[in-house]
Design a protein around this motif. Structure first.
Motif: not given
Length: 928
Positions: A249-260
């Motif tokens: 099982d192989v997975g690749y992921q990108k995530l972008k988030d922001r906190g103010d």
């Protein structure tokens, strides 16, 4: 005759051992007294191991009349959310322990970016956010550091688990099922005061679904305005007449988030500001924006060989790589001098309206790079040389590596015209000051201090090597189904090497620090930050931020390098060598003509701990290494346990479990082993921080009792009422203090605002201590699962929910062991509807307010605390399955745009406002 201290200590150890042994024997005696009344029955087998696979096997071997769906527990791939509920309930019912779990369908179909956000639906489990992304969990109100997490029953190491296991490095595709075990048995590793979370990955010979599974998913953060991908694929196949199975099982992921974040970190105590004799006064105001970009690669694999029914070999491997870049932009207004403050209004013990005549502003840009990598390898042999003798052997190795880098640039200028702050309405803070987008303020004449680059490098590694062997002998004698004896040895270690790279410019020394002449004002090089806090509050929502990468490049172009220099006080190594032996009796019989299953056992562990830290000619980060010191501890613990499940009726199950648990002090990057003193003298406001090391802390122990009553009525329907009690000793706590003097300097003695008597230098003193008092924790859990097919004309509706209430007599924060991040009330509710093609699911998760201090939150200063307000989050998931081999999902995480805010003294006092926004996702998957 007077006894020596050593003799007294030895006598005390013997007395404790006697008491513990008596406790164990009492449990064993109770089982033996009941034995004559027991007779062998065809009731359900006791689940005596910690893995979900064992619970699944029990469900398969002894299906109950009212647990339809138990047969499906043998299937790892289930179809439909309702079927996954039934499978989880079947495993729960057939286990002898107090447990709750979710199956692969729950994980794969919940609107979740990672496993944390999926398992928060389990009774008693709370989630903690970082930048709005679920990262750590608490069980039954105890902090993340008290929840042990295993993968396939073994440790999964990481060098950056700062406060408990970081679930945000795990993609949901890794797991086939998750179980939260709240009452331990003797064969389980210690360390889970709150409970143990076990994540099971797919075992190929147990899998009967499609051979190839692939999926693609897209996430969109409404605060980042950017879409990111996720792809995964799995291959599972059986060969050689189903004697060999392979899984990858192989997975690749990108995530972008922001906190103010808008917050007040420093407060003046009553009397420190003129006209504020009885109220706290804000000491500064801060803007903080964190942009986080994450790239993750996850993989798991397994080879299973079972040439005959009595012999099996299983090799499993897990890998996780997480590369995350943080960019933190911060505006620090102040710390303004007490003499510059005019109090214009007070309420609830706080000056909620003030004017500040002038103050300095730190404009800070801090990029960080965190490269994390974890790998784990497990080999398991199951062999039954005879029909009644079974051998289980495990070898395990896991290693986590972290490379953490940070570089901060700070430009400090004076705002000569000051400002006005009004926090009388905690939901609409008002802030008026000079323009935050006028870069010309940051000029040579107005600049007071500058840090071209301030930062640190940490190279860390965590390891665990383990070997374990169990021997089980089937007896079926007077209700004792089998006896288990076993041994385990593991060596865990944590190694960190710390470095500093600092260049703080001195405005009064332009010869040594010519940087000022090279830096144009922010109007030419600054980065414009817009829509701060999503436009909420009556504050400026745009500001110019320094550009750290650009300005650090200017330094390099001018031929000035800032090398890493060893930070010896924060460089150390910890080794623990832990041999353990245990014995258990599994019970399966009748008591007063009722089927009873159980397990009585005892575990002994010895711990040899060696902490290697640095001896220096000073305690600052620039100290020279003189040598090393070793702090050695040895201690042994006897840990009895007992669990019983009584089938009162075909639908009603009662459980009781008792155990003594052990939690050793944490090994992670937050642990400080050496005594340290940090001095900052180049800033306009000098400061001194003194912290005591943790190398001599004792382990925490607790006696706990669990009771539950479970009613199962139809496939996938149940009602559960559970109570729990824990008596905890030697819990650790961080104490902040302010002595009357330090190093010949008189201090003001105010803990939360410690300063020199002349009020020119800030001081901070802290130490981590054991609390030898017994702290009591008690609580109730109520859970229910119900489908409405019998009462509604439209089929497919149902709901799952639970409520947990926790209470404690723990000390106030800073005075003794306290349950950080404790929400006394948590609940979640998931109504759903599904048919063969469509599904809709709404998940509502609530946690009540909880207290934090500086040990658990960046936003709290020194000996102060704040209270995070109650929070309810809603997540929506939609599903479409046009064919058996194709499915689509869509959803919104944080549908109601909730956020974590905090107050200082009471609910009408502002301290923190945060905004992280919603996340929208779309996905498609196929299987064949």
């Amino acid at each position: 005759m007077t006894m020596s201290p050593c003799h007294d200590a030895s006598r005390l150890r013997r007395k404790r051992l006697l008491h513990t042994t008596a406790f164990t024997m009492a449990w064993a005696a109770s089982a033996m007294i009941a034995a004559p009344a027991m007779a062998q029955t065809s009731g359900p087998a006791a689940a005596s191991t910690t893995s979900i696979a064992a619970a699944s096997d029990a469900a398969q071997a002894t299906p109950q009349a009212d647990t339809a769906g138990a047969d499906a527990q043998n299937e790892i791939t289930v179809t439909g959310y309702r079927q996954s509920i039934a499978s989880a309930l079947a495993a729960k019912r057939n286990d002898i322990r107090i447990t709750d779990g979710i199956s692969s369908e729950d994980i794969g179909k919940f609107p979740a970016q990672n496993i944390t956000e999926a398992i928060q639906r389990i009774a008693g489990v709370q989630m903690s956010n970082i930048n709005g992304r679920g990262s750590t969990i608490s069980i039954r109100g105890l902090g993340p550091q008290y929840a042990r997490t295993t993968i396939n029953g073994q440790t999964f190491a990481s060098a950056d688990f700062k406060d408990g296991f970081r679930y945000d490095i795990i993609q949901t595709d890794l797991a086939s099922a998750i179980q939260v075990i709240k009452s331990p048995t003797a064969d389980m590793d210690t360390g889970g005061l709150a409970g143990t979370v076990n994540i099971d990955t797919v075992k190929p010979l147990a899998y009967k679904g499609p051979s190839f599974i692939a999926g693609i998913k897209g996430y969109y953060s409404d605060y980042r305005k950017d879409a990111t991908p996720k792809v995964n694929a799995a291959y599972i196949k059986r060969f050689a007449d189903d004697t060999i199975g392979v899984m990858l099982d192989v997975g690749y992921q990108k995530l972008k988030d922001r906190g103010d974040y808008l917050f007040i970190k420093n407060w003046y105590q009553p009397g420190a500001v003129a006209g504020a004799a009885n109220v706290q006064v804000p000491g500064n105001l801060r803007y903080r924006r964190i942009d986080r970009d994450t790239e993750q690669l996850m993989g798991s694999g397994a080879i299973q060989w079972k040439p005959q029914d009595n012999f099996e070999v299983l090799l499993q491997a897990e890998y996780s790589r997480d590369h995350t870049r943080y960019d933190t932009r911060q505006m620090v207004f102040g710390r303004w001098a007490a003499s510059a403050v005019t109090v214009n209004g007070t309420s609830n013990g706080v000056a909620d309206k003030i004017s500040i005549s002038n103050f300095n502003v730190d404009n800070n840009d801090q990029p960080e790079l965190r490269n994390l990598q974890t790998q784990a390898y497990t080999g398991t042999i199951n062999w039954s040389p005879t029909d009644t003798t079974h051998i289980h052997a495990v070898g395990h190795y896991t290693q986590g590596d972290a490379k953490l880098y940070e570089w901060a640039t700070i430009d400090e200028v004076r705002f000569a015209n000051g400002g006005q702050l009004d926090i009388s309405d905690p939901f609409n803070v008002r802030w008026n000051t000079a323009s935050l987008t006028d870069g010309s303020i940051y000029n040579m004449a107005n600049r007071t201090w500058y840090a071209f680059v301030d930062g640190a490098t940490h190279i860390q590694s965590a390891r665990d090597r383990a070997i374990q062997t169990d021997l089980t002998q089937d007896l079926d004698w007077h209700g004792i189904k089998s006896l288990v004896i076993g041994a385990k040895y593991h060596h865990e270690s944590f190694d960190t090497k710390a470095y500093r790279h600092d260049r703080d410019a001195d405005v009064s020394d332009p010869v040594t620090y010519p940087e000022f002449a090279w830096i144009p004002d922010l109007s030419k090089t600054g980065v414009l930050v817009n829509n701060f806090l999503g436009g909420s509050m009556s504050i400026p929502h745009s500001f110019l931020s320094v550009n750290a990468p650009l300005w650090q490049q200017i330094l390099r172009d001018k031929g000035i390098s800032v090398p890493d220099t060893p930070d010896w006080p924060n460089t150390y190594k910890v080794d623990r060598y832990i041999p353990a032996v245990y014995a258990m009796a599994n019970i399966d019989g009748t008591l007063f003509s009722l089927p009873v299953r159980g397990n009585v056992g005892v575990r002994y562990e010895h711990t040899h701990q060696n902490v290697t830290s640095s001896l220096t000619n000073g305690t600052g980060s620039d100290a020279t290494l003189l040598g090393q010191q070793h702090v050695v501890q040895d201690y042994g613990n006897v840990l009895p346990s007992a669990s019983f499940a009584l089938d009162l009726t075909p639908r009603l199950v009662a459980r009781i479990a008792a155990a003594k648990v052990l939690v050793r002090p944490l090994l992670n990057s937050q642990t400080q082993m050496a005594d340290t003193i940090s001095r900052v003298t180049t800033s306009l406001r000098p400061s001194v921080s003194v912290a005591q090391g943790e190398s001599r802390l004792k382990p925490l122990t607790a006696n706990q009792l669990d009771l539950s009553l479970e009613f199962y009525h139809g496939k996938g329907n149940s009602i559960t009422l559970a109570g729990f009690y824990k008596a905890v000793k030697n819990g650790t706590f961080t104490q902040f203090y302010c002595p009357g003097s330090f190093d010949g300097v008189a201090l003001n003695g105010v803990v939360s605002d410690c300063q020199s008597a002349d009020l020119k230098t800030d001081y901070s003193f802290s130490r981590v201590l054991n609390d030898d008092r017994v702290i009591h924790i008690k609580g109730l859990e109520l859970g229910a699962s119900q489908n409405f097919d019998a009462i509604l004309p439209v089929k497919g509706f149902g709901a799952v929910g639970n409520v947990t209430v926790v209470d404690t007599d723990a000390s106030a924060i800073g005075t003794g062991f306290n349950l950080r991040d404790l929400s006394k009330l948590t609940w979640n509710l998931t109504p759903y509807w599904e048919n063969e093609m469509f599904s809709v699911r709404l998940s509502v998760n609530h946690r009540s307010s909880y207290v934090q201090d500086a040990a658990s939150s960046f936003f709290v200063n020194g000996g102060l605390t704040h209270v995070v307000r109650p929070r309810t989050q809603m997540d929506l998931a939609l599903g479409f399955n046009p064919a058996s081999y194709l499915s689509f999902t869509a959803g919104i995480i944080n549908l109601n745009n909730t956020h974590e805010d905090a107050y200082q003294t009471n609910a009408n006092t502002f301290q923190l406002a945060s905004r992280t926004g919603r996340t929208i996702y779309l996905s498609a998957s196929t299987r064949f």
